[in-house]
Design a protein around this motif. Structure first.
Motif, PDB file in Angstrom:
ATOM      1  N   PHE A   1       0.841  -1.197   0.000  1.00 38.19           N
ATOM      2  CA  PHE A   1       0.000   0.000   0.000  1.00 38.19           C
ATOM      3  C   PHE A   1       0.875   1.245   0.000  1.00 38.19           C
ATOM      4  N   SER A   2       0.345   2.286  -0.610  1.00 36.46           N
ATOM      5  CA  SER A   2       1.017   3.571  -0.576  1.00 36.46           C
ATOM      6  C   SER A   2       0.886   4.190   0.814  1.00 36.46           C
ATOM      7  N   ARG A   3       1.937   4.889   1.251  1.00 34.92           N
ATOM      8  CA  ARG A   3       1.914   5.508   2.575  1.00 34.92           C
ATOM      9  C   ARG A   3       0.831   6.572   2.667  1.00 34.92           C
ATOM     10  N   SER A   4       0.525   7.239   1.580  1.00 30.85           N
ATOM     11  CA  SER A   4      -0.543   8.247   1.579  1.00 30.85           C
ATOM     12  C   SER A   4      -1.906   7.602   1.814  1.00 30.85           C
ATOM     13  N   TYR A   5      -2.102   6.404   1.260  1.00 32.03           N
ATOM     14  CA  TYR A   5      -3.363   5.673   1.487  1.00 32.03           C
ATOM     15  C   TYR A   5      -3.496   5.275   2.952  1.00 32.03           C
ATOM     16  N   VAL A   6      -2.427   4.766   3.541  1.00 35.16           N
ATOM     17  CA  VAL A   6      -2.447   4.366   4.951  1.00 35.16           C
ATOM     18  C   VAL A   6      -2.733   5.569   5.840  1.00 35.16           C
ATOM     19  N   LEU A   7      -2.122   6.703   5.528  1.00 32.73           N
ATOM     20  CA  LEU A   7      -2.345   7.919   6.308  1.00 32.73           C
ATOM     21  C   LEU A   7      -3.796   8.387   6.191  1.00 32.73           C
ATOM     22  N   THR A   8      -4.340   8.333   4.982  1.00 29.02           N
ATOM     23  CA  THR A   8      -5.735   8.743   4.774  1.00 29.02           C
ATOM     24  C   THR A   8      -6.697   7.850   5.543  1.00 29.02           C
ATOM     25  N   ILE A   9      -6.463   6.546   5.496  1.00 25.18           N
ATOM     26  CA  ILE A   9      -7.333   5.610   6.195  1.00 25.18           C
ATOM     27  C   ILE A   9      -7.272   5.828   7.708  1.00 25.18           C
ATOM     28  N   SER A  10      -6.085   6.055   8.230  1.00 28.49           N
ATOM     29  CA  SER A  10      -5.938   6.251   9.672  1.00 28.49           C
ATOM     30  C   SER A  10      -6.644   7.529  10.125  1.00 28.49           C
ATOM     31  N   ILE A  11      -6.499   8.604   9.365  1.00 35.52           N
ATOM     32  CA  ILE A  11      -7.155   9.870   9.730  1.00 35.52           C
ATOM     33  C   ILE A  11      -8.666   9.743   9.626  1.00 35.52           C
ATOM     34  N   LEU A  12      -9.165   9.099   8.561  1.00 35.08           N
ATOM     35  CA  LEU A  12     -10.603   8.902   8.395  1.00 35.08           C
ATOM     36  C   LEU A  12     -11.172   8.051   9.530  1.00 35.08           C
ATOM     37  N   SER A  13     -10.485   6.991   9.901  1.00 38.32           N
ATOM     38  CA  SER A  13     -10.950   6.117  10.979  1.00 38.32           C
ATOM     39  C   SER A  13     -10.924   6.838  12.325  1.00 38.32           C
ATOM     40  N   LEU A  14      -9.877   7.622  12.570  1.00 32.97           N
ATOM     41  CA  LEU A  14      -9.809   8.400  13.812  1.00 32.97           C
ATOM     42  C   LEU A  14     -10.931   9.436  13.860  1.00 32.97           C
ATOM     43  N   LEU A  15     -11.272   9.996  12.712  1.00 34.40           N
ATOM     44  CA  LEU A  15     -12.383  10.953  12.654  1.00 34.40           C
ATOM     45  C   LEU A  15     -13.703  10.269  12.985  1.00 34.40           C
ATOM     46  N   ILE A  16     -13.922   9.078  12.437  1.00 30.09           N
ATOM     47  CA  ILE A  16     -15.140   8.324  12.748  1.00 30.09           C
ATOM     48  C   ILE A  16     -15.187   7.978  14.232  1.00 30.09           C
ATOM     49  N   MET A  17     -14.053   7.569  14.790  1.00 32.16           N
ATOM     50  CA  MET A  17     -13.997   7.264  16.216  1.00 32.16           C
ATOM     51  C   MET A  17     -14.336   8.495  17.049  1.00 32.16           C
ATOM     52  N   PHE A  18     -13.812   9.644  16.655  1.00 28.06           N
ATOM     53  CA  PHE A  18     -14.089  10.889  17.373  1.00 28.06           C
ATOM     54  C   PHE A  18     -15.577  11.217  17.321  1.00 28.06           C
ATOM     55  N   ILE A  19     -16.213  11.042  16.167  1.00 26.39           N
ATOM     56  CA  ILE A  19     -17.649  11.314  16.024  1.00 26.39           C
ATOM     57  C   ILE A  19     -18.464  10.390  16.926  1.00 26.39           C
ATOM     58  N   VAL A  20     -18.107   9.107  16.965  1.00 27.82           N
ATOM     59  CA  VAL A  20     -18.821   8.153  17.814  1.00 27.82           C
ATOM     60  C   VAL A  20     -18.700   8.542  19.279  1.00 27.82           C
ATOM     61  N   VAL A  21     -17.508   8.921  19.717  1.00 28.62           N
ATOM     62  CA  VAL A  21     -17.304   9.328  21.108  1.00 28.62           C
ATOM     63  C   VAL A  21     -18.120  10.570  21.436  1.00 28.62           C
ATOM     64  N   ILE A  22     -18.133  11.547  20.532  1.00 34.93           N
ATOM     65  CA  ILE A  22     -18.895  12.777  20.750  1.00 34.93           C
ATOM     66  C   ILE A  22     -20.395  12.481  20.834  1.00 34.93           C
ATOM     67  N   LEU A  23     -20.900  11.623  19.944  1.00 35.56           N
ATOM     68  CA  LEU A  23     -22.334  11.308  19.934  1.00 35.56           C
ATOM     69  C   LEU A  23     -22.775  10.648  21.236  1.00 35.56           C
ATOM     70  N   TYR A  24     -22.016   9.652  21.692  1.00 34.25           N
ATOM     71  CA  TYR A  24     -22.393   8.977  22.926  1.00 34.25           C
ATOM     72  C   TYR A  24     -22.204   9.882  24.146  1.00 34.25           C
ATOM     73  N   THR A  25     -21.239  10.772  24.088  1.00 33.30           N
ATOM     74  CA  THR A  25     -21.075  11.742  25.173  1.00 33.30           C
ATOM     75  C   THR A  25     -22.267  12.687  25.233  1.00 33.30           C
ATOM     76  N   CYS A  26     -22.734  13.144  24.077  1.00 37.34           N
ATOM     77  CA  CYS A  26     -23.920  14.002  24.024  1.00 37.34           C
ATOM     78  C   CYS A  26     -25.149  13.276  24.550  1.00 37.34           C
ATOM     79  N   ILE A  27     -25.262  11.984  24.245  1.00 37.72           N
ATOM     80  CA  ILE A  27     -26.387  11.200  24.754  1.00 37.72           C
ATOM     81  C   ILE A  27     -26.356  11.155  26.275  1.00 37.72           C
ATOM     82  N   CYS A  28     -25.192  10.909  26.854  1.00 40.22           N
ATOM     83  CA  CYS A  28     -25.069  10.844  28.313  1.00 40.22           C
ATOM     84  C   CYS A  28     -25.416  12.182  28.952  1.00 40.22           C
ATOM     85  N   VAL A  29     -24.904  13.273  28.397  1.00 35.58           N
ATOM     86  CA  VAL A  29     -25.169  14.600  28.958  1.00 35.58           C
ATOM     87  C   VAL A  29     -26.651  14.932  28.859  1.00 35.58           C
TER      88      VAL A  29
END
Length: 349
Positions: free
Chosen positions: A189-217
């Motif tokens: 794999f190209s290093r740019s592809y790996v970097l893109t996938i990691s950033i996209l996945s971290l963004l999805i993880m951040f959104i999930v954490v924010i959503l469940y935090t908002c639910i709790c609050v």
């Protein structure tokens, strides 16, 4: 230009071993982990458990009409994605280590594309479930008001995005024609592809954490306003139960995904330590464990799902006892009749 084209033609017919040697990976050392008895038993148990548990969840949702709601459709799709993760996890583990030296580039792309597509679909489906839960709780509804058509479109969108991301290297986003850009964790794999996938996945993880935090609050603030109409102990118990569930979801989610995403991020930035590459198989196992705990976390507090599980096990136990008590054996016709009887019985729940 002709030199680059010649290099592309040569790389297309090279085995994956060439790229692993190029990245400095020692497959002999990594094979010691794959061939260890403990790791083999762990991989086998993890893969089989993922397939069994998610297959059980999918069966329960299909045969129980009371589970035919948008949330359970998303839960069923999560079970399908995690089922694919279990299958691809077993495939990629069995074809790793020294077996990589015999794998062609096309076979390697198929193997890696299968696991990448399954994991990305599972990750995006977790975000879709978080969005559905947030919408449902904020509108104080038992089930989401989303129509079946919208849920189907959402599920199709999840799979289309996952397939496009998983197949991007096959469609050209790789390093076959640019060896200097090859990744270390995923050497083809190209290093740019790996970097893109990691950033996209971290963004999805951040959104999930924010959503469940908002639910709790939101639930915590809502419970404080409702204490004057209901008992304080009952309101406190509801909030504590929800908090425990959300913390369990987020804890397992972050624990399983963070090491792999950080490894890919470091690889994309060209700062990955060589020592981490040796334990790459364990990091992949940790990600696969998220597909193992998903059916447990998302169903163990649901009374309808638990009841369906009990009925499935009870029906098969009764069928097994009837089989043992028959002196004439257990022919195929009887088995089909019993399965039809079980499905008919479950459809009236």
């Amino acid at each position: 230009m002709s030199v680059i084209m010649k290099q592309c033609r040569q790389c297309e017919f090279t085995t994956a071993m060439f790229f692993y040697n190029l990245s400095g990976r020692d497959l002999i050392v990594e094979e010691q982990h794959y061939r260890s008895v403990g790791f083999f038993i762990g991989v086998l148990l993890t893969g089989v458990s993922i397939i069994f548990l998610n297959g059980l969840v999918l069966t329960a949702i299909v045969i129980n009409r009371r589970l035919h709601y948008p949330f359970y459709y998303l839960l069923g799709n999560l079970a399908v994605t995690d089922l694919c993760v279990g299958i691809s996890y077993l495939v990629i583990t069995c074809l790793s280590g020294v077996w990589t030296s015999t794998v062609s580039t096309s076979q390697w792309f198929f193997r890696q594309g299968l696991i990448d597509t399954s994991l990305m679909a599972s990750l995006m489906n977790l975000m879709a479930i978080a969005l559905e839960r947030q919408q449902t709780i904020f509108t104080m509804q038992l089930h989401s008001k989303m129509t079946n058509q919208r849920i189907i479109l959402l599920i199709v969108a999840v799979w289309i995005m996952a397939i496009l991301i998983g197949l991007s290297p096959v469609m050209g986003w790789n390093c076959l024609c640019d060896l200097s850009s090859c990744s270390e964790t995923l050497p083809l794999f190209s290093r740019s592809y790996v970097l893109t996938i990691s950033i996209l996945s971290l963004l999805i993880m951040f959104i999930v954490v924010i959503l469940y935090t908002c639910i709790c609050v939101y639930v915590w603030k809502k419970s404080r306003r409702m204490t004057e109409h209901t008992s304080r102990d009952q309101s406190k118990g509801t909030v504590v139960s929800l908090m425990n569930t959300v913390l369990l979801i987020l804890g397992c989610f972050v624990l399983c995904w963070t090491p792999a995403l950080l490894l890919l991020l470091l690889d994309g930035l060209h700062h990955v330590p060589q020592k981490l590459l040796v334990v790459e198989s364990f990091i992949l196992t940790l990600v696969a464990c998220n597909s193992l705990v998903n059916p447990i976390i998302y169903t163990y507090r649901d009374q309808d799902v638990r009841t369906t599980f009990k009925c499935i096990f009870c029906c098969f136990c009764v069928a097994y006892q009837q089989r043992r008590s028959r002196p004439g054996g257990y022919d195929t016709v009887v088995m089909i009749n019993e399965i039809l009887m079980i499905v008919t019985l479950m459809s009236y729940f």
